[in-house]
Design a protein around this motif. Structure first.
Motif, mmCIF file in Angstrom:
data_model
loop_
_atom_site.group_PDB
_atom_site.id
_atom_site.type_symbol
_atom_site.label_atom_id
_atom_site.label_comp_id
_atom_site.label_asym_id
_atom_site.label_seq_id
_atom_site.Cartn_x
_atom_site.Cartn_y
_atom_site.Cartn_z
ATOM 1 N N ALA A 27 0.839 -1.217 0.000
ATOM 2 C CA ALA A 27 0.000 0.000 0.000
ATOM 3 C C ALA A 27 0.873 1.266 0.000
ATOM 4 O O ALA A 27 0.457 2.319 -0.499
ATOM 5 C CB ALA A 27 -0.913 -0.007 1.220
ATOM 6 N N ALA A 28 2.091 1.150 0.507
ATOM 7 C CA ALA A 28 2.978 2.328 0.597
ATOM 8 C C ALA A 28 3.670 2.632 -0.731
ATOM 9 O O ALA A 28 4.317 3.667 -0.875
ATOM 10 C CB ALA A 28 4.043 2.077 1.676
ATOM 11 N N ALA A 29 3.518 1.719 -1.719
ATOM 12 C CA ALA A 29 4.205 1.932 -3.019
ATOM 13 C C ALA A 29 3.225 1.664 -4.151
ATOM 14 O O ALA A 29 3.345 0.668 -4.879
ATOM 15 C CB ALA A 29 5.398 0.986 -3.127
ATOM 16 N N PRO A 30 2.221 2.537 -4.313
ATOM 17 C CA PRO A 30 1.172 2.289 -5.319
ATOM 18 C C PRO A 30 1.721 2.275 -6.744
ATOM 19 O O PRO A 30 2.679 2.964 -7.058
ATOM 20 C CB PRO A 30 0.205 3.461 -5.123
ATOM 21 C CG PRO A 30 0.946 4.488 -4.336
ATOM 22 C CD PRO A 30 2.014 3.798 -3.572
ATOM 23 N N PHE A 31 1.115 1.430 -7.607
ATOM 24 C CA PHE A 31 1.528 1.356 -9.007
ATOM 25 C C PHE A 31 1.022 2.594 -9.743
ATOM 26 O O PHE A 31 0.016 3.185 -9.356
ATOM 27 C CB PHE A 31 0.941 0.100 -9.667
ATOM 28 C CG PHE A 31 1.422 -1.189 -9.050
ATOM 29 C CD1 PHE A 31 0.511 -2.073 -8.495
ATOM 30 C CD2 PHE A 31 2.771 -1.494 -9.012
ATOM 31 C CE1 PHE A 31 0.938 -3.261 -7.916
ATOM 32 C CE2 PHE A 31 3.205 -2.687 -8.448
ATOM 33 C CZ PHE A 31 2.291 -3.571 -7.892
ATOM 34 N N VAL A 56 5.049 -2.259 -18.595
ATOM 35 C CA VAL A 56 5.773 -2.429 -17.317
ATOM 36 C C VAL A 56 5.606 -3.853 -16.806
ATOM 37 O O VAL A 56 4.467 -4.319 -16.627
ATOM 38 C CB VAL A 56 5.232 -1.411 -16.284
ATOM 39 C CG1 VAL A 56 5.771 -1.710 -14.884
ATOM 40 C CG2 VAL A 56 5.630 0.004 -16.705
ATOM 41 N N ASN A 57 6.710 -4.554 -16.600
ATOM 42 C CA ASN A 57 6.650 -5.844 -15.911
ATOM 43 C C ASN A 57 6.935 -5.592 -14.436
ATOM 44 O O ASN A 57 7.448 -4.545 -14.057
ATOM 45 C CB ASN A 57 7.655 -6.846 -16.513
ATOM 46 C CG ASN A 57 9.073 -6.314 -16.484
ATOM 47 O OD1 ASN A 57 9.364 -5.293 -17.064
ATOM 48 N ND2 ASN A 57 9.965 -7.008 -15.775
ATOM 49 N N LEU A 58 6.628 -6.563 -13.623
ATOM 50 C CA LEU A 58 6.698 -6.372 -12.161
ATOM 51 C C LEU A 58 8.082 -5.924 -11.718
ATOM 52 O O LEU A 58 8.211 -5.101 -10.798
ATOM 53 C CB LEU A 58 6.316 -7.683 -11.457
ATOM 54 C CG LEU A 58 6.149 -7.603 -9.947
ATOM 55 C CD1 LEU A 58 5.068 -6.594 -9.584
ATOM 56 C CD2 LEU A 58 5.806 -8.959 -9.371
ATOM 57 N N GLU A 59 9.119 -6.393 -12.406
ATOM 58 C CA GLU A 59 10.493 -6.080 -12.009
ATOM 59 C C GLU A 59 10.889 -4.648 -12.385
ATOM 60 O O GLU A 59 11.979 -4.202 -12.077
ATOM 61 C CB GLU A 59 11.443 -7.097 -12.644
ATOM 62 C CG GLU A 59 11.231 -8.530 -12.133
ATOM 63 C CD GLU A 59 9.917 -9.157 -12.627
ATOM 64 O OE1 GLU A 59 9.392 -8.744 -13.696
ATOM 65 O OE2 GLU A 59 9.389 -10.031 -11.918
ATOM 66 N N LYS A 60 9.956 -3.929 -13.073
ATOM 67 C CA LYS A 60 10.226 -2.511 -13.377
ATOM 68 C C LYS A 60 9.497 -1.587 -12.393
ATOM 69 O O LYS A 60 9.631 -0.371 -12.446
ATOM 70 C CB LYS A 60 9.790 -2.181 -14.818
ATOM 71 C CG LYS A 60 10.912 -2.418 -15.832
ATOM 72 C CD LYS A 60 10.462 -2.349 -17.269
ATOM 73 C CE LYS A 60 10.150 -1.019 -17.828
ATOM 74 N NZ LYS A 60 9.854 -1.080 -19.283
ATOM 75 N N THR A 61 8.671 -2.174 -11.510
ATOM 76 C CA THR A 61 7.970 -1.320 -10.529
ATOM 77 C C THR A 61 8.932 -1.024 -9.373
ATOM 78 O O THR A 61 9.987 -1.666 -9.230
ATOM 79 C CB THR A 61 6.733 -2.050 -9.960
ATOM 80 O OG1 THR A 61 7.175 -3.192 -9.215
ATOM 81 C CG2 THR A 61 5.777 -2.468 -11.072
ATOM 82 N N LEU A 62 8.562 -0.069 -8.526
ATOM 83 C CA LEU A 62 9.451 0.351 -7.439
ATOM 84 C C LEU A 62 9.868 -0.846 -6.573
ATOM 85 O O LEU A 62 11.057 -1.182 -6.464
ATOM 86 C CB LEU A 62 8.764 1.416 -6.567
ATOM 87 C CG LEU A 62 9.520 1.822 -5.286
ATOM 88 C CD1 LEU A 62 10.862 2.452 -5.605
ATOM 89 C CD2 LEU A 62 8.678 2.776 -4.447
ATOM 90 N N LEU A 63 8.893 -1.549 -5.994
ATOM 91 C CA LEU A 63 9.242 -2.660 -5.085
ATOM 92 C C LEU A 63 9.856 -3.829 -5.846
ATOM 93 O O LEU A 63 10.817 -4.460 -5.386
ATOM 94 C CB LEU A 63 7.994 -3.113 -4.324
ATOM 95 C CG LEU A 63 7.459 -2.133 -3.290
ATOM 96 C CD1 LEU A 63 6.140 -2.640 -2.710
ATOM 97 C CD2 LEU A 63 8.464 -1.912 -2.163
ATOM 98 N N LEU A 104 2.866 -9.116 -3.965
ATOM 99 C CA LEU A 104 3.084 -8.060 -4.965
ATOM 100 C C LEU A 104 2.458 -8.462 -6.306
ATOM 101 O O LEU A 104 1.830 -7.635 -6.978
ATOM 102 C CB LEU A 104 4.574 -7.780 -5.142
ATOM 103 C CG LEU A 104 4.905 -6.492 -5.906
ATOM 104 C CD1 LEU A 104 4.397 -5.255 -5.175
ATOM 105 C CD2 LEU A 104 6.411 -6.384 -6.147
ATOM 106 N N SER A 105 2.551 -9.737 -6.651
ATOM 107 C CA SER A 105 1.955 -10.220 -7.908
ATOM 108 C C SER A 105 0.437 -10.072 -7.874
ATOM 109 O O SER A 105 -0.194 -9.732 -8.865
ATOM 110 C CB SER A 105 2.314 -11.695 -8.135
ATOM 111 O OG SER A 105 3.711 -11.853 -8.194
ATOM 112 N N THR A 106 -0.151 -10.301 -6.701
ATOM 113 C CA THR A 106 -1.608 -10.147 -6.547
ATOM 114 C C THR A 106 -2.011 -8.703 -6.805
ATOM 115 O O THR A 106 -2.926 -8.428 -7.592
ATOM 116 C CB THR A 106 -2.027 -10.571 -5.127
ATOM 117 O OG1 THR A 106 -1.671 -11.929 -4.915
ATOM 118 C CG2 THR A 106 -3.520 -10.380 -4.915
ATOM 119 N N ALA A 107 -1.301 -7.778 -6.200
ATOM 120 C CA ALA A 107 -1.609 -6.345 -6.367
ATOM 121 C C ALA A 107 -1.360 -5.918 -7.815
ATOM 122 O O ALA A 107 -2.154 -5.168 -8.403
ATOM 123 C CB ALA A 107 -0.747 -5.525 -5.414
#
Ligand code: DVN
Length: 151
Positions: A27-31, A56-63, A104-107
Motif C-alpha cells: 500500500a505504501a508503493a502504489p503502481f 511495465v513488468n513487475l520487475e520494473k515497478t518500485l518494489l 506483490l503479484s496479486t496487487a
C-alpha cells in the motif's frame, strides 16, 4: 517504507510469513503504469525486451526493481534482518521473499487494466505451468472488460 518492509518478517519464524504481512508495504508503493506485461519462464528474455518497451513488468515497478533477486528473513527473538541462512525458495512455502512476490503479484494483477501482454516460452513443454505465479495468481485477475489481452 523500510519500516513497513521489516514489519513483515522481523522477529518472526521465516517459514511462517503470511502473504498479508506485506499489505502495508504494498500500500505504501502504489503502481502508476498504464500498460502491463506479465511473463512466465521468460525472465531473461523479458529483462532484455523491456529496455525498449513502454509496458511495465513487475520487475520494473518500485518494489519489484528493488527486491528482484534478493533474499531476506528474520528470526524469533531478533530485531535483525538477515540475508544469509534464510530458507531456500523451495524449503518452505511461506518464506519472506516468496510471500512478498505472491502479495506483490496479486496487487500487480489487480491493478492491470486496458493493455495487457503476456510473454511465455513456446519452446518448452509447459509454457503455461499451472504451478507458476502467473497461472496461480495473476491470470485469474486479468479479466475482460477491465483488460484487453494481447498474446
Ligand atoms: O508475470 C510474472 C511476474 O509478474 C511475477 O509476479 O509472476 C510472473 C512470473 O512468475 P512465474 O509465472 O512463476 O514464472 P517462473 O519463471 O516460473 O518464476 C519466476 C521467478 O520466480 C523465477 O525467475 C525465479 O526468480 P529468480 O530466482 O530467477 O530471481 C523465481 N522462482 C520460481 N521458482 C523458483 C524460483 N526461484 C528459486 N527456486 C525456484 N524453484
Amino acid at each position: 517504507m523500510w519500516h513497513e518492509f521489516e514489519k513483515a518478517y522481523v522477529n518472526r519464524d521465516p517459514c511462517k510469513i503470511p502473504i498479508n504481512a506485506y499489505d502495508s508495504l504494498v500500500a505504501a508503493a502504489p503502481f502508476e503504469h498504464s500498460k502491463t506485461l506479465f511473463w512466465s519462464k521468460t525472465k531473461n528474455l523479458v529483462r532484455d525486451l523491456t529496455k525498449n518497451r513502454d509496458d511495465v513488468n513487475l520487475e520494473k515497478t518500485l518494489l519489484g526493481s528493488v527486491l528482484d533477486g534478493l533474499t531476506w528473513c528474520g528470526k524469533m527473538g531478533s530485531r535483525e534482518t538477515f540475508t544469509k541462512g534464510c530458507p531456500e525458495w523451495k524449503e518452505c512455502e511461506n518464506n519472506p521473499p516468496r510471500s512478498f512476490w505472491k502479495r506483490l503479484s496479486t496487487a500487480f494483477a489487480d491493478f492491470a487494466r486496458e493493455d495487457v501482454t503476456v510473454i511465455l516460452d513456446g519452446s518448452i513443454d509447459t509454457p503455461f505451468d499451472p504451478e507458476s505465479t502467473f497461472a496461480t495468481i495473476e491470470v485469474k485477475r486479468i479479466k475482460y472488460p477491465k483488460v484487453k489481452l494481447q498474446y
